[in-house]
Design a protein around this motif. Structure first.
Motif, PDB file in Angstrom:
ATOM      1  N   UNK A   1       7.977   3.334   5.363  1.00 30.85           N
ATOM      2  CA  UNK A   1       9.341   3.171   4.539  1.00 30.85           C
ATOM      3  C   UNK A   1       9.069   2.640   3.007  1.00 30.85           C
ATOM      4  N   UNK A   2       8.447   1.493   2.861  1.00 31.46           N
ATOM      5  CA  UNK A   2       8.062   1.473   1.221  1.00 31.46           C
ATOM      6  C   UNK A   2       7.955   3.335   1.172  1.00 31.46           C
ATOM      7  N   UNK A   3       6.831   3.866   0.921  1.00 27.54           N
ATOM      8  CA  UNK A   3       6.106   5.337   0.161  1.00 27.54           C
ATOM      9  C   UNK A   3       7.522   5.919   0.292  1.00 27.54           C
ATOM     10  N   UNK A   4       8.458   6.260   1.102  1.00 26.26           N
ATOM     11  CA  UNK A   4       9.522   6.884   1.348  1.00 26.26           C
ATOM     12  C   UNK A   4      10.774   6.086   0.199  1.00 26.26           C
ATOM     13  N   UNK A   5      10.869   4.568   0.119  1.00 26.69           N
ATOM     14  CA  UNK A   5      11.565   4.502  -0.690  1.00 26.69           C
ATOM     15  C   UNK A   5      10.902   4.588  -2.266  1.00 26.69           C
ATOM     16  N   UNK A   6       9.975   4.801  -2.551  1.00 21.99           N
ATOM     17  CA  UNK A   6       9.148   5.012  -3.707  1.00 21.99           C
ATOM     18  C   UNK A   6       9.709   6.261  -4.622  1.00 21.99           C
ATOM     19  N   UNK A   7       9.750   7.443  -3.149  1.00 15.91           N
ATOM     20  CA  UNK A   7      10.614   8.683  -3.604  1.00 15.91           C
ATOM     21  C   UNK A   7      11.990   8.597  -3.828  1.00 15.91           C
TER      22      UNK A   7
ATOM     23  N   UNK B   1       0.674  -1.298   0.330  1.00 10.69           N
ATOM     24  CA  UNK B   1       0.444   0.129  -0.150  1.00 10.69           C
ATOM     25  C   UNK B   1       0.978   1.310   0.185  1.00 10.69           C
ATOM     26  N   UNK B   2       1.986   0.776   0.583  1.00 10.29           N
ATOM     27  CA  UNK B   2       2.555   2.785   0.902  1.00 10.29           C
ATOM     28  C   UNK B   2       3.690   2.746  -0.711  1.00 10.29           C
ATOM     29  N   UNK B   3       3.932   1.955  -1.357  1.00  8.51           N
ATOM     30  CA  UNK B   3       4.653   2.380  -2.614  1.00  8.51           C
ATOM     31  C   UNK B   3       3.334   2.203  -3.642  1.00  8.51           C
ATOM     32  N   UNK B   4       1.995   1.447  -3.459  1.00  6.15           N
ATOM     33  CA  UNK B   4       1.609   2.203  -4.176  1.00  6.15           C
ATOM     34  C   UNK B   4       1.019   3.856  -4.142  1.00  6.15           C
ATOM     35  N   UNK B   5       1.199   4.021  -2.643  1.00  3.78           N
ATOM     36  CA  UNK B   5       0.797   5.471  -2.566  1.00  3.78           C
ATOM     37  C   UNK B   5       1.518   6.386  -3.271  1.00  3.78           C
ATOM     38  N   UNK B   6       3.174   5.259  -3.324  1.00  6.49           N
ATOM     39  CA  UNK B   6       4.224   6.256  -3.744  1.00  6.49           C
ATOM     40  C   UNK B   6       4.155   6.405  -5.739  1.00  6.49           C
ATOM     41  N   UNK B   7       3.772   5.139  -6.152  1.00  8.77           N
ATOM     42  CA  UNK B   7       4.007   5.510  -7.662  1.00  8.77           C
ATOM     43  C   UNK B   7       2.997   6.118  -7.732  1.00  8.77           C
TER      44      UNK B   7
END
Length: 164
Positions: free
Chosen positions: A148-154, A82-88
């Motif tokens: 963490x995953x959201x920030x990694x996608x950024x 979900x964090x990655x989805x919010x990122x990309x």
């Protein structure tokens, strides 16, 4: 003599061409420069950044699943995804907006700038709505893997500079 009465030095106007410190290259000269050093003229493919964000999301989802306890493995993995989805996803919407603006046959610099501004607004709004929506609809999400995953996608935006 007061400050207002002192003579002012001549201020150069914008039209003075004698002070121009740049050189205008011809098309042949630019082609020769481009052939001599193609890396300096390479552009970043924006879809590669989105692909890198999706890859980082999948990789971190797997890592959170591996290193979490067995009874919470699916929650941690789901939260990371979900964090990655919010990122990309907002980034992909922004890129689709710019792609649509490029295809417009009547495009001009002002129209493209408007597309960048509206695309950025769409990106910010989508990010905000996704965070709020998932927080309200999925209260069992684990925020550490999500963020963490959201920030990694950024961070993929910074990696794009190294790919160039």
């Amino acid at each position: 003599m007061s400050l207002d009465q002192r003579p002012h030095p001549k201020i150069a106007s914008w039209e003075d061409s004698e002070h121009d410190n740049y050189r205008v290259y011809s098309k042949a000269e630019l082609d020769a420069l481009r052939l001599a050093n193609p890396k300096k003229f390479a552009s970043i493919n924006s879809w590669r950044v989105i692909l890198a964000q999706i890859t980082i999301t999948a990789l971190l989802g797997v890592l959170w699943g591996i290193f979490s306890e067995a009874n919470t493995r699916s929650v941690y993995t789901y939260s990371a995804l979900v964090g990655g989805l919010i990122g990309f996803l907002p980034s992909a919407l922004f890129l689709l907006r710019l792609t649509a603006a490029k295809k417009n046959s009547k495009s001009n610099p002002g129209g493209y700038l408007a597309a960048v501004v509206s695309g950025e607004f769409i990106k910010i709004l989508a990010t905000f709505l996704l965070f709020i929506g998932f927080a309200l609809k999925q209260p069992d999400l684990k925020w550490i893997p999500l963020l963490v995953t959201y920030l990694a996608t950024l961070q993929c935006y910074l990696l794009a500079w190294f790919w160039k």
